[in-house]
Write a protein that holds these residues in place. Structure first.
Motif, PDB file in Angstrom:
ATOM      1  N   ALA A 248      12.739  36.591  40.009  1.00  0.00           N
ATOM      2  CA  ALA A 248      13.299  37.010  41.223  1.00  0.00           C
ATOM      3  C   ALA A 248      13.656  38.179  41.506  1.00  0.00           C
ATOM      4  O   ALA A 248      13.812  38.806  42.737  1.00  0.00           O
ATOM      5  CB  ALA A 248      14.537  35.884  41.097  1.00  0.00           C
TER       6      ALA A 248
ATOM      7  N   GLY B  30      13.489  29.584  40.832  1.00  0.00           N
ATOM      8  CA  GLY B  30      13.590  28.937  39.593  1.00  0.00           C
ATOM      9  C   GLY B  30      13.117  27.524  39.911  1.00  0.00           C
ATOM     10  O   GLY B  30      13.980  26.480  39.310  1.00  0.00           O
TER      11      GLY B  30
ATOM     12  N   ARG C 169      18.590  25.010  41.676  1.00  0.00           N
ATOM     13  CA  ARG C 169      19.271  23.932  40.432  1.00  0.00           C
ATOM     14  C   ARG C 169      18.877  24.521  39.256  1.00  0.00           C
ATOM     15  O   ARG C 169      17.675  24.739  38.641  1.00  0.00           O
ATOM     16  CB  ARG C 169      18.573  22.543  40.921  1.00  0.00           C
TER      17      ARG C 169
ATOM     18  N   PHE D  31      11.828  20.949  41.440  1.00  0.00           N
ATOM     19  CA  PHE D  31      12.990  20.489  41.910  1.00  0.00           C
ATOM     20  C   PHE D  31      14.249  21.376  42.254  1.00  0.00           C
ATOM     21  O   PHE D  31      14.514  22.258  41.156  1.00  0.00           O
ATOM     22  CB  PHE D  31      13.462  19.416  40.748  1.00  0.00           C
TER      23      PHE D  31
ATOM     24  N   ASP E  62       8.903  30.800  40.868  1.00  0.00           N
ATOM     25  CA  ASP E  62       9.182  30.842  39.383  1.00  0.00           C
ATOM     26  C   ASP E  62       8.389  31.639  38.715  1.00  0.00           C
ATOM     27  O   ASP E  62       7.553  32.268  38.763  1.00  0.00           O
ATOM     28  CB  ASP E  62       8.770  29.449  38.833  1.00  0.00           C
TER      29      ASP E  62
HETATM   30  N1  SAM Z   1      14.982  24.231  39.235  1.00  0.00           N
HETATM   31  C1  SAM Z   1      14.086  23.269  38.373  1.00  0.00           C
HETATM   32  C2  SAM Z   1      14.918  21.847  37.971  1.00  0.00           C
HETATM   33  O1  SAM Z   1      16.137  21.831  38.172  1.00  0.00           O
HETATM   34  O2  SAM Z   1      14.407  21.083  37.324  1.00  0.00           O
HETATM   35  C3  SAM Z   1      13.986  23.846  36.933  1.00  0.00           C
HETATM   36  C4  SAM Z   1      15.213  24.413  36.249  1.00  0.00           C
HETATM   37  S1  SAM Z   1      14.748  25.257  34.798  1.00  0.00           S
HETATM   38  C5  SAM Z   1      16.248  24.881  33.739  1.00  0.00           C
HETATM   39  C6  SAM Z   1      15.077  27.062  35.218  1.00  0.00           C
HETATM   40  C7  SAM Z   1      13.759  27.782  35.771  1.00  0.00           C
HETATM   41  O3  SAM Z   1      14.111  28.929  36.280  1.00  0.00           O
HETATM   42  C8  SAM Z   1      12.653  27.999  34.900  1.00  0.00           C
HETATM   43  O4  SAM Z   1      11.533  27.144  35.288  1.00  0.00           O
HETATM   44  C9  SAM Z   1      12.392  29.331  34.688  1.00  0.00           C
HETATM   45  O5  SAM Z   1      11.376  29.623  34.516  1.00  0.00           O
HETATM   46  C10 SAM Z   1      13.055  29.953  35.942  1.00  0.00           C
HETATM   47  N2  SAM Z   1      13.511  31.173  35.924  1.00  0.00           N
HETATM   48  C11 SAM Z   1      14.302  31.611  34.892  1.00  0.00           C
HETATM   49  N3  SAM Z   1      14.429  32.936  35.292  1.00  0.00           N
HETATM   50  C12 SAM Z   1      14.025  33.360  36.437  1.00  0.00           C
HETATM   51  C13 SAM Z   1      13.783  34.610  37.130  1.00  0.00           C
HETATM   52  N4  SAM Z   1      14.460  35.701  36.802  1.00  0.00           N
HETATM   53  N5  SAM Z   1      13.116  34.369  38.516  1.00  0.00           N
HETATM   54  C14 SAM Z   1      12.542  33.286  38.589  1.00  0.00           C
HETATM   55  N6  SAM Z   1      12.455  31.959  38.096  1.00  0.00           N
HETATM   56  C15 SAM Z   1      13.177  32.321  36.896  1.00  0.00           C
END
Ligand code: SAM
Length: 234
Positions: A125, A74, A144, A79, A97
């Protein structure tokens, strides 16, 4: 705050090239953020603290082995994954992601910065964890701001190799979240190895939970896409 100030403040070893790349990556994020929604933070100085410095807080040399493998799940705008890839060019870093457009930005930025140890993977994921190339594979997995502890634990732990670490980046409610996730953590053969508290220069409290995975992931995890969110195992 400069890149070098951040490394020094967190007692992380790193040279001027790394420090300059950290700053440059932040600039690239801010530049792209004007035309595409990469991060809610619009001010460059604030992003240096709340994105770059915050990402560095997860780093602990003990859990990031020389030449090892890292997955940032994600990753969003990279980040903490891209920051860690810059810091540790010896590690192979996968940034995953479910949304493709941010991954395209990361690829462009990696090219501009000359960061060659990064691969992006566009997948949920729950699907990628069934791929033999990723399952029970990584020395360390980071996440994160991706879901609550019971959900992110079910998603992240299948990627961690036996004996590896899941580093969950949390806020002041980390202990409650950890308690909430005790069911899934025990089903995954995982225990809390250590935890680290940090205060960002902007005053916010961060808690990093380092979880050690002691056995291979049972075949039934992760459950099919969406299931962990609908029915989290606590
Ligand atoms: N980690 C980064 C940060 O802290 O700036 C992004 C945080 S953002 C709030 C959550 C991220 O998780 C998004 O980019 C979203 O697309 C990803 N995400 C949500 N569900 C997911 C999944 N099932 N598998 C992979 N990524 C996922």
């Amino acid at each position: 705050m400069t890149g070098m100030d951040m490394l020094n403040a967190l007692h992380i070893q790193g040279d001027e090239t790394i420090a300059a790349r950290l700053e440059k990556y932040n600039e690239l994020v801010m530049e792209k953020n004007r035309v595409m929604n990469l991060t809610g933070i619009k001010d460059s100085g604030e992003s240096l603290i709340k994105n770059v410095y915050d990402s560095l807080t997860v780093y602990d040399a003990r859990y990031f082995p020389q030449g090892g493998s890292l997955l940032d799940l994600g990753t969003g705008a990279g980040f903490p994954g891209m920051i860690l890839a810059i810091l540790r060019p010896d590690m192979q870093v996968v940034l995953m992601d479910a949304i493709r457009k941010k991954l395209r930005f990361i690829e462009e930025a990696a090219e501009i910065l000359g960061v060659s140890n990064v691969t992006v993977v566009h997948s949920r994921a729950e699907d990628a964890a069934r791929d033999g190339a990723f399952r029970d594979h990584f020395d360390v997995v980071t996440a994160r701001a991706v879901k609550s502890m019971p959900v992110i634990s079910e998603w992240a732990l299948p990627f961690v190799k036996k004996g590896g670490i899941f580093a969950a980046m949390k806020g002041p409610g980390a202990q409650d979240e950890l308690r909430d996730a005790s069911g899934i953590l025990s089903l995954m053969g995982t225990r809390l190895e250590s935890e680290k508290e940090c205060i960002l220069p902007s005053g916010e409290k961060r808690v990093i939970l380092y979880l050690r995975k002691n056995s291979l992931t049972p075949k039934r995890f992760p459950r099919k896409a969406g299931e962990a969110e609908r029915k989290p195992i606590k």
